[in-house]
Design a protein around this motif. Structure first.
Motif, PDB file in Angstrom:
ATOM      1  N   THR A  90      40.934  40.909  53.789  1.00 48.86           N
ATOM      2  CA  THR A  90      41.269  42.117  53.028  1.00 48.86           C
ATOM      3  C   THR A  90      40.042  42.970  52.768  1.00 48.86           C
ATOM      4  OG1 THR A  90      42.968  40.781  51.958  1.00 48.86           O
ATOM      5  CG2 THR A  90      42.559  42.948  51.033  1.00 48.86           C
ATOM      6  N   PHE A  91      38.892  42.338  52.483  1.00 44.27           N
ATOM      7  CA  PHE A  91      37.650  43.102  52.329  1.00 44.27           C
ATOM      8  C   PHE A  91      37.364  43.929  53.580  1.00 44.27           C
ATOM      9  CE2 PHE A  91      36.019  40.227  48.831  1.00 44.27           C
ATOM     10  CZ  PHE A  91      35.800  41.255  47.918  1.00 44.27           C
ATOM     11  N   HIS A 133      41.221  46.263  54.492  1.00 42.01           N
ATOM     12  CA  HIS A 133      42.020  47.018  53.525  1.00 42.01           C
ATOM     13  C   HIS A 133      41.826  48.524  53.690  1.00 42.01           C
ATOM     14  CE1 HIS A 133      38.236  47.482  51.292  1.00 42.01           C
ATOM     15  NE2 HIS A 133      38.827  48.434  50.613  1.00 42.01           N
ATOM     16  N   ARG A 145      42.740  50.879  47.781  1.00 42.54           N
ATOM     17  CA  ARG A 145      42.050  50.084  46.779  1.00 42.54           C
ATOM     18  C   ARG A 145      42.089  48.600  47.131  1.00 42.54           C
ATOM     19  NH1 ARG A 145      40.036  51.070  41.900  1.00 42.54           N
ATOM     20  NH2 ARG A 145      39.886  49.369  40.390  1.00 42.54           N
ATOM     21  N   MET A 146      40.933  47.948  46.980  1.00 44.80           N
ATOM     22  CA  MET A 146      40.841  46.511  47.200  1.00 44.80           C
ATOM     23  C   MET A 146      41.322  45.788  45.954  1.00 44.80           C
ATOM     24  SD  MET A 146      40.010  43.883  48.959  1.00 44.80           S
ATOM     25  CE  MET A 146      39.622  42.170  48.676  1.00 44.80           C
ATOM     26  N   SER A 147      42.219  44.808  46.121  1.00 46.57           N
ATOM     27  CA  SER A 147      42.765  44.105  44.968  1.00 46.57           C
ATOM     28  C   SER A 147      43.320  42.766  45.410  1.00 46.57           C
ATOM     29  CB  SER A 147      43.877  44.931  44.305  1.00 46.57           C
ATOM     30  OG  SER A 147      44.977  45.092  45.203  1.00 46.57           O
ATOM     31  N   ALA A 149      45.170  41.377  48.913  1.00 43.69           N
ATOM     32  CA  ALA A 149      44.772  40.130  49.566  1.00 43.69           C
ATOM     33  C   ALA A 149      45.940  39.153  49.678  1.00 43.69           C
ATOM     34  CB  ALA A 149      43.615  39.493  48.803  1.00 43.69           C
ATOM     35  N   GLY A 164      34.796  47.598  48.732  1.00 42.58           N
ATOM     36  CA  GLY A 164      35.563  47.626  47.485  1.00 42.58           C
ATOM     37  C   GLY A 164      35.172  46.507  46.543  1.00 42.58           C
ATOM     38  N   GLN A 176      36.076  46.834  42.772  1.00 38.96           N
ATOM     39  CA  GLN A 176      37.457  47.184  42.415  1.00 38.96           C
ATOM     40  C   GLN A 176      38.254  45.953  41.998  1.00 38.96           C
ATOM     41  OE1 GLN A 176      38.841  49.208  45.914  1.00 38.96           O
ATOM     42  NE2 GLN A 176      37.415  50.899  45.689  1.00 38.96           N
ATOM     43  N   TYR A 177      37.690  45.162  41.129  1.00 40.44           N
ATOM     44  CA  TYR A 177      38.397  43.972  40.655  1.00 40.44           C
ATOM     45  C   TYR A 177      38.820  44.183  39.206  1.00 40.44           C
ATOM     46  CZ  TYR A 177      33.873  42.850  38.481  1.00 40.44           C
ATOM     47  OH  TYR A 177      32.715  42.892  37.738  1.00 40.44           O
ATOM     48  N   CYS A 183      32.832  46.844  59.951  1.00 38.83           N
ATOM     49  CA  CYS A 183      34.230  46.681  59.537  1.00 38.83           C
ATOM     50  C   CYS A 183      35.166  47.343  60.532  1.00 38.83           C
ATOM     51  CB  CYS A 183      34.438  47.272  58.140  1.00 38.83           C
ATOM     52  SG  CYS A 183      33.885  46.220  56.791  1.00 38.83           S
TER      53      CYS A 183
END
Length: 453
Positions: free
Chosen positions: A32-33, A36, A39-41, A45, A353, A356-357, A409
């Motif tokens: 996901t990193f 994605h 927004r990373m979340s 994931a 991201g 963005q946690y 990426c």
């Protein structure tokens, strides 16, 4: 669609020595990193592997579980990357801290950095009743090890507040002490030549002692209160040399980022290489003196102001280094590489991201940050693997050599999408494969969103 389309990443995570369940959870987050969009979340994931989606709460609970984090799972990955380093030369270790804003009142281990007061607003103004949300932050002390061939290996120690340490029975460390701990535990041979670079916050005695123990060179900007060695009452500040700035023996130095000993450490794009790129011009003075609480060091005063008579003390950078044998040009060129960690923070937050946690439990935050480092290590592994691939043309090898996180990426994402298309093509050739593909696509829809049959 399925984990089988990411065999390289699965083989890479096997080197951590974790159990299969933990590796599968890591696979979801690292994918996901990299993959994605938006927004990373944890929600993103949880559905990273479409055929095997899980609930985001399961992933959040896994991150906060301390059992799988008893050992540093990134250490074997770092050593694996270092084993690919064949070039001899200097290792540069850049240290700095980055902050991540957190607005939740129940979030653990946050502290205030001194929010600035808003300007006074006239009575009756329409914004007068606007509420200001006071934000706290998490802080992470990062170290970025750059090898002679340009491989980047990040590591970090989170800053824990005194209250959090007392509650969980942890020894409190300042950011300088955390940097010293990383210096002492660098996974390098004893005879490695290392230069430690940092900003003023790391020009501390504990960091210098750690460098002396390991035999490392360091270059730091001097704190404003630093004074020369001498008897009490006769210790002028280092800045006192700037009172008659024009009388010093200044040397004009022109630096181009794409030339010199440290060009490979910067990883510049092809658009920043060539004779049309203007050099940076520095005016510098060099002297060797004894500084209070530091010892015998080389001091370099430098500025970029062409009009020296109008240059103020704030326009002058004062660098200290224990490498008294270095030329003034090499000291400035070395310290200019320190900016790479600032660019790394930008890539970490904007591309991956990383910031963005949203967790209450700080153990989940620590796992999240360590998995972001795992992602960087995997991307670096892919980069060095392609650079050493003799089947590729020189132009293609140079393309991989220049790539930073954003380009890496994109490259991994395109390879993954290509493997997924091949997987679909293979399945639709037979009726049994087509039915299996239909089942996988149906499973990619979470149960709460499926239309009732």
């Amino acid at each position: 669609i399925v984990p089988e389309v990411a065999p390289k990443l699965k083989a890479f995570l096997c080197q951590t020595g974790l159990k299969p369940l933990a590796q599968m959870m890591m696979l979801r987050i690292v994918l996901t990193f990299i993959m994605h969009r938006g927004r990373m979340s944890c929600s993103a994931a949880a559905g990273a592997i479409a055929a095997e989606p899980i609930h985001r709460g399961e992933l959040t609970r896994f991150l906060a579980r301390p059992r799988w984090q008893k050992h540093d799972f990134n250490e074997p990955l770092m050593r694996m990357l270092l084993a690919k380093e064949k070039k001899r030369g200097k290792f540069l270790f850049l240290i700095d801290a980055t902050l991540v804003s957190q607005s939740g009142k129940k979030t653990q281990n946050t502290f205030s950095t001194g929010n600035r007061t808003r300007r006074k607003i006239k009575k009756g103004f329409r914004y007068n009743n606007k509420k200001v949300v006071r934000k706290n932050v998490h802080s992470f002390t990062f170290g970025l090890l750059i090898t002679p061939s340009g491989i980047r290996i990040p590591m970090q120690i989170p800053h824990r507040t005194k209250e959090y340490c007392a509650e969980h029975g942890i020894v409190h460390m300042t950011t300088a002490e955390a940097a010293a701990e990383m210096i002492r535990t660098l996974p390098l041979d004893d005879d490695a030549e290392v230069v430690v670079l940092g900003d003023t916050a790391y020009e501390a005695k504990v960091v210098q002692e750690a460098c002396d123990e390991k035999g490392y060179t360091w270059v730091f900007p001097a704190n404003p209160e630093r004074v020369y060695e001498g008897p009490t009452g006769e210790r002028p500040q280092l800045r006192s040399r700037l009172k008659d700035w024009t009388s010093l023996s200044l040397k004009t130095i022109r630096l181009r980022a794409f030339t010199g000993k440290y060009a490979d450490y910067r990883r510049l794009s092809k658009w920043r290489v060539g004779p049309k790129i203007k050099p940076r011009v520095y005016y510098a003075h060099q002297e060797r003196r004894k500084v209070r609480s530091v010892g015998d060091v080389q001091i370099v005063f430098s500025t970029m102001k062409p009009n020296l008579e109008k240059a103020t003390p704030d326009d002058v950078k004062i660098l200290l280094t224990n490498a008294v044998w270095l030329s003034v040009t090499e000291v400035l060129e070395l310290y200019s590489v320190r900016w790479q960690i600032e660019l790394f923070f930008k890539e970490l937050k904007s591309t991956l991201g990383f910031s963005q946690y949203s967790f209450i439990d700080f153990r989940a935050v620590e796992a999240w940050v360590n998995l972001a480092i795992t992602t960087v290590l995997y991307l670096e592994h892919e980069r060095i693997t392609h650079m050493l691939d003799r089947r590729l043309s020189k132009d293609r090898q140079q393309w991989w050599q220049r790539q930073r996180l954003h380009g890496l990426c994109h490259a991994v994402r395109q390879a993954n999408e290509r493997d997924q298309l091949k997987y679909i093509e293979k399945r639709i050739k037979t009726s049994g494969g087509l039915k299996k593909l239909q089942r996988l696509l149906a499973a990619s829809i979470p149960q709460e969103y499926r239309v009732a049959a």
